[in-house]
Design a protein around this motif. Structure first.
Motif, short mmCIF file in Angstrom:
data_model
loop_
_atom_site.label_atom_id
_atom_site.label_comp_id
_atom_site.label_asym_id
_atom_site.label_seq_id
_atom_site.Cartn_x
_atom_site.Cartn_y
_atom_site.Cartn_z
N ASN A 87 -5.29 -3.40 -0.32
CA ASN A 87 -4.16 -3.27 -1.24
C ASN A 87 -3.67 -1.83 -1.22
N ILE A 88 -2.39 -1.65 -1.00
CA ILE A 88 -1.80 -0.33 -1.15
C ILE A 88 -1.53 -0.19 -2.65
N SER A 89 -2.18 0.79 -3.24
CA SER A 89 -2.24 0.86 -4.69
C SER A 89 -2.43 2.31 -5.14
N LEU A 106 2.46 -3.81 -1.04
CA LEU A 106 2.12 -3.72 0.39
C LEU A 106 0.63 -3.95 0.58
N ASP A 107 0.30 -4.71 1.60
CA ASP A 107 -1.09 -5.01 1.90
C ASP A 107 -1.29 -4.91 3.41
N ASP A 120 3.86 -8.13 3.18
CA ASP A 120 4.62 -8.07 1.93
C ASP A 120 5.61 -6.91 1.83
N GLU A 121 6.17 -6.49 2.96
CA GLU A 121 7.17 -5.41 2.92
C GLU A 121 8.41 -5.83 2.14
N GLU A 126 11.75 -5.26 -2.82
CA GLU A 126 12.33 -5.87 -4.01
C GLU A 126 11.85 -5.17 -5.28
N HIS A 127 10.53 -4.94 -5.38
CA HIS A 127 9.98 -4.29 -6.56
C HIS A 127 10.36 -2.82 -6.62
N LYS A 128 10.51 -2.20 -5.47
CA LYS A 128 10.95 -0.80 -5.43
C LYS A 128 12.32 -0.66 -6.10
#
Length: 175
Positions: A87-89, A106-107, A120-121, A126-128
């Protein structure tokens, strides 16, 4: 910062950038707990999604969290090898309630042969937009993807040979 103690059962909670709870892993066994690194394990633990849905993990997993890197790594022990879900976190924080981090969509999936795929780019973009991620955050996240992939290529940290197996053996002593 407080650190969980070895042997503790803790919850892991992921949030979104806007503070909304994303996902909760009910029970993870702490195998190493310092202010910098937490290594945990779980097997068939209940996971609760933000919409209330529940599911149970299918295989044992070793979870690696670092307070200085913007990713965490879950090594899943499957019949055909160890698969990693990264997980990119945000870096983790721990309080008496749970180990917590912000999930940035992003994962990176890493296969037993160490090939990998960025996932999940589209969700990230979208969330960005929706949550107005600052530009500096975008740079931090992609820089940490580079760090993560370097670890994969060099088989460092949780990707080193025997890392997951050795921590899993330790986990079995608690069961």
């Amino acid at each position: 910062m407080v650190a969980p103690s070895v042997g503790d059962q803790i919850q892991i909670k992921s949030y979104k950038h806007n503070g909304q709870l994303h996902r909760v892993w009910e029970n993870s066994q702490v195998l190493k707990g310092t202010e910098t690194v937490v290594i945990g394990a779980n097997d068939k633990t209940t996971v609760i999604e933000s919409d209330g849905r529940k599911w149970v993990t299918r295989e044992p997993a070793i979870c690696y969290f670092h307070s200085q890197y913007w990713f965490n790594v879950i090594g899943m022990l499957k019949n055909d090898g160890i698969y990693y879900y990264c997980n990119i976190s945000s870096p983790f924080v721990y309080d008496e309630e749970a180990l917590k981090y912000i999930d940035y969509d992003l994962d990176v999936k890493v296969y037993p042969d160490m090939t990998h795929t960025l996932l999940d780019e589209d969700e990230y973009e979208e969330h960005k937009r929706q949550m107005n991620y600052p530009q500096v955050l975008d740079r931090i996240l992609y820089k940490n993807i580079d760090y993560l992939l370097r670890w994969v290529r060099q088989r460092q940290g949780p990707f080193s040979p025997d890392f997951v197996d050795e921590w899993y053996e330790r986990y079995l002593t608690y069961r």
